[in-house]
Design a protein around this motif. Structure first.
Motif, PDB file in Angstrom:
ATOM      1  N   THR A  48       0.802  -1.222   0.000  1.00 14.87           N
ATOM      2  CA  THR A  48       0.000   0.000   0.000  1.00 14.87           C
ATOM      3  C   THR A  48       0.837   1.275   0.000  1.00 14.87           C
ATOM      4  N   ALA A  53      -1.525   2.231   7.122  1.00  8.62           N
ATOM      5  CA  ALA A  53      -2.298   1.026   6.804  1.00  8.62           C
ATOM      6  C   ALA A  53      -1.686  -0.200   7.472  1.00  8.62           C
ATOM      7  N   TRP A 101      -5.155  -4.544  -1.225  1.00  6.16           N
ATOM      8  CA  TRP A 101      -5.525  -3.954   0.063  1.00  6.16           C
ATOM      9  C   TRP A 101      -5.659  -5.097   1.082  1.00  6.16           C
TER      10      TRP A 101
END
Length: 399
Positions: A48, A53, A101
């Protein structure tokens, strides 16, 4: 069981029938948890481009530890469920290694993660039944776990240095699945367990167990603050990589402390043990606040680390003392949940303290917290003489 340490050696523990055949694969599976933090952090970051994250993924995985007691309750009745949990966890980690993701798949992995530590301690209780080896087995287990958390980050770091981080995450998945399956092959279901309800509070009915959980939450907070403050100290000294060495020093001290603890005969109460061990770590934190450099800090924290493994051994034994047999595995998982909750609170508090005031006040605050907790445990020793404690146990642990 009396509070003093029982006879026997580590060799006697490992010679118990099927002990090595259960313990060895369980160690392989638990090594996966030593690799997982770094493997996840760098996999998510490389995918990412965001450390935020990556931090979110680790936080979500950590929050799922609240499901440990329920998973342990299920596995106690049917150990084969551990293998299905491991399969779901491994698949989720493998998917996280390749999707753009990965955060939700890391969270799913946490929900499915098998409780191998509690399952192994349940196996030790069964294997040592009728012997005088349970406390020595718990000490061996705690020492081995600390060693894995020392080796795991080193192995993950080496893999990440030569290949994309996803390969370290895939190795984590393979170790977890293979180790769990190997453990389950020899595991036996607990016998004589009553039918459980999903929302049954189980061991949490014990008011005294809540006291043990409070002690572990405070200890977890202090340890977490120490790790954050060590990292900030290393960063301010211009050697951020030294943070890993400082943490390794604490782990090495913990292993040494576990070995020393298991060799001694202990005749005092669990409360007295908590008070002494917390005082040792608190003294280390208060001294660390004035440490003149990284080398001195490393020595101080390694010495303080000798209290960590014994603290968990005493906590697991106290949980056994305070709960009936059918709830002991689940009670042990609440020890982990309490420590993890303390870790989360400590990390958040340490971040605020170090941002505003630097690492020294963070060390001092953690030291004061653990000193106060040690004093409360010490008061508990005086307020509950051994005679009254034995009388309470004779009444069947009624709270």
């Amino acid at each position: 069981m009396p509070a003093h340490i029982e006879a026997g050696s580590y060799r006697d523990v490992l010679r118990l029938p099927s002990a090595l055949r259960i313990f060895a694969p369980a160690l392989a599976g638990r090594l996966a948890y030593g690799l997982l933090p770094l493997a996840t952090l760098f996999t998510v970051h490389q995918t990412t481009g965001s450390f935020a994250a990556a931090g979110l993924a680790l936080a979500l995985f950590g929050l799922t530890s609240i499901t440990l007691p329920l998973k342990s309750r299920l596995a106690d009745r049917r150990p084969a469920r551990l293998a299905w949990m491991a399969l779901a966890c491994a698949v989720s980690l493998a998917v996280a290694a390749f999707v753009p993701w990965p955060v939700p798949f890391v969270a799913l992995a946490g929900l499915a993660a098998p409780p191998l530590g509690p399952a192994m301690r349940s196996a030790w209780r069964r294997l040592t039944e009728g012997t005088a080896l349970k406390e020595r087995a718990y000490a061996l287990d705690a020492i081995a776990e600390e060693t894995l958390y020392l080796v795991g980050p080193v192995l993950a770091g080496a893999l990440i240095a030569i290949a994309p981080a996803r390969w370290a995450l895939l190795l984590t998945a393979v170790l977890l699945l293979a180790g769990t399956v190997g453990t389950v092959r020899r595991a036996q279901p607990a016998v004589g367990l009553p039918k459980a309800r999903v929302f049954d509070p189980g061991p949490l009915r014990s008011a005294r167990l809540w006291g043990v959980l409070a002690v572990l939450a405070a200890a977890g907070a202090g340890i977490s603050v120490a790790y954050t403050a060590m990292a900030v100290t290393a960063q301010q000294a211009g050697h951020p990589g030294a943070a890993g060495l400082l943490e390794a020093g604490v782990a090495a001290g913990s292993v040494a402390g576990g070995l020393l603890w298991a060799r001694r005969k202990h005749r005092r109460s669990r409360s007295h043990h908590f008070a002494g061990l917390l005082a040792i770590f608190a003294a280390g934190l208060l001294t660390a606040a004035a440490a003149p450099g990284l080398l001195a800090l490393g020595v101080v924290m390694a010495l303080a680390g000798v209290a960590v493994s014994p603290l968990y051994v005493v906590a697991y034994l106290a949980a056994d003392d305070l709960t009936p047999p059918e709830h002991r595995t689940e009670a042990g998982t609440w020890i982990n949940v309490a420590a993890n909750a303390g870790n989360a609170l400590g990390a958040a508090s340490a971040g605020v303290l170090t941002d505003r005031h630097g690492p020294s006040p963070a060390f001092l605050a953690a030291g004061i917290l653990l000193t106060a907790t040690a004093l409360l445990c010490g008061v508990g020793v005086r307020l509950e003489p051994a005679r009254l404690f034995r009388s309470w146990r004779a009444r069947g642990h009624d709270d």
